[in-house]
Enzyme design. Structure first.
Site: not given
Length: 276
Positions: A130-131, A134, A199
């Site tokens: 997930h990071e 980003h 997100e």
């Protein structure tokens, strides 16, 4: 393309700030707003990552001091065609994580001790993915600039309420008051909308990167549950948008969902379910 979108949004928010400065102080207000915006964007671009890591007492680690974490990140960065980011561990019980940095070559991923202690290896991998998503989409810079400009517009509105509008170009007082109320609200809504959309995008990116949406579903459910029962030390509303789960999840706030930097965990899990 992602880099272009990032700079386009930064430019748009900066122009909004300058326009509002002009409404309050005329040409002088526009010049001051431009100089302030340029300074804030310069600082956010080059130094915001260092500041946030220092604020949370993040400790740098490598393959020798955090072998398991390093191995997971190395595997995922190879899969995502990204350079290895700097890794940090935050001495914090609440499981959480964030990414920061202005570009691929200056990126960092920070995870809390709570995340490593309470999550399974698969869940940690999903959170890291997930990071990294980003980072892939330059979300860290967008979020930082959006939060900075939103805060600056709020301060500018307060200044306008105290000192009035442009005296060389009289404006209907009711219009000025309305602008000074609406503009900070609009800037905050823009910031929240940007953060929530990013997100969802990062969740989808993590699911594709790992090939297992259920890993992130499980991680999000755990993260949300722990965040409701464990407050993060040194948590700052200005950086809440950076974390995978809002560190203030457990705090009772009015209009919480409307102005939350994150979509609800239930919504995120539902969207991941659709990816299976």
């Amino acid at each position: 393309m992602e880099q272009f979108k990032t700079y386009a949004l930064m430019t748009g928010l900066t122009l909004l700030f300058i326009w509002f400065g002009g409404m309050i102080g005329g040409q002088t207000g526009m010049i001051i707003a431009f100089l302030v915006a340029a300074g804030m964007n310069f600082y956010a671009y080059y130094y915001s990552d260092t500041q946030v890591l220092k604020h949370y007492h993040a400790i740098p680690v490598d393959q020798h001091s955090a072998t398991g974490l390093y191995t997971i990140v190395e595997r995922l960065t190879h899969r995502a065609n990204l350079p290895m980011p700097a890794l940090y561990i935050i001495p914090e019980a609440q499981p959480n994580a964030f990414a920061t940095g202005r570009d691929y070559d200056h990126a960092a991923v920070a995870v809390t001790e709570g995340l490593l202690d309470l999550m399974t290896e698969e869940e940690v991998e999903a959170v890291i993915a997930h990071e990294l998503s980003h980072i892939k989409h330059y979300d860290m810079l967008i979020g930082t600039v959006a939060a900075t400009i939103a805060g600056a517009i709020a301060m500018l509105a307060q200044f306008g309420l105290f000192f009035g509008g442009d005296r060389d170009r009289p404006t209907n007082p009711l219009v000025m008051i309305a602008l000074m109320i609406i503009m900070p609200l609009a800037a905050t809504v823009i910031q929240m909308t940007v953060s929530r959309n990013r997100e969802f995008m990062a969740d989808a990116g993590a699911a594709r990167m790992t090939g297992h949406p259920e890993w992130l579903q499980s991680a999000l459910a755990k993260l949300d549950n722990y965040a409701r029962g464990t407050m993060m030390h040194d948590a700052d509303p200005q950086t809440a948008h950076m974390f995978i789960i809002n560190p203030f999840t457990g705090k009772d706030m009015s209009l919480k969902q409307l102005f939350s930097t994150h979509p609800s965990t239930e919504q995120r899990i539902e969207r991941l379910e659709a990816l299976k």
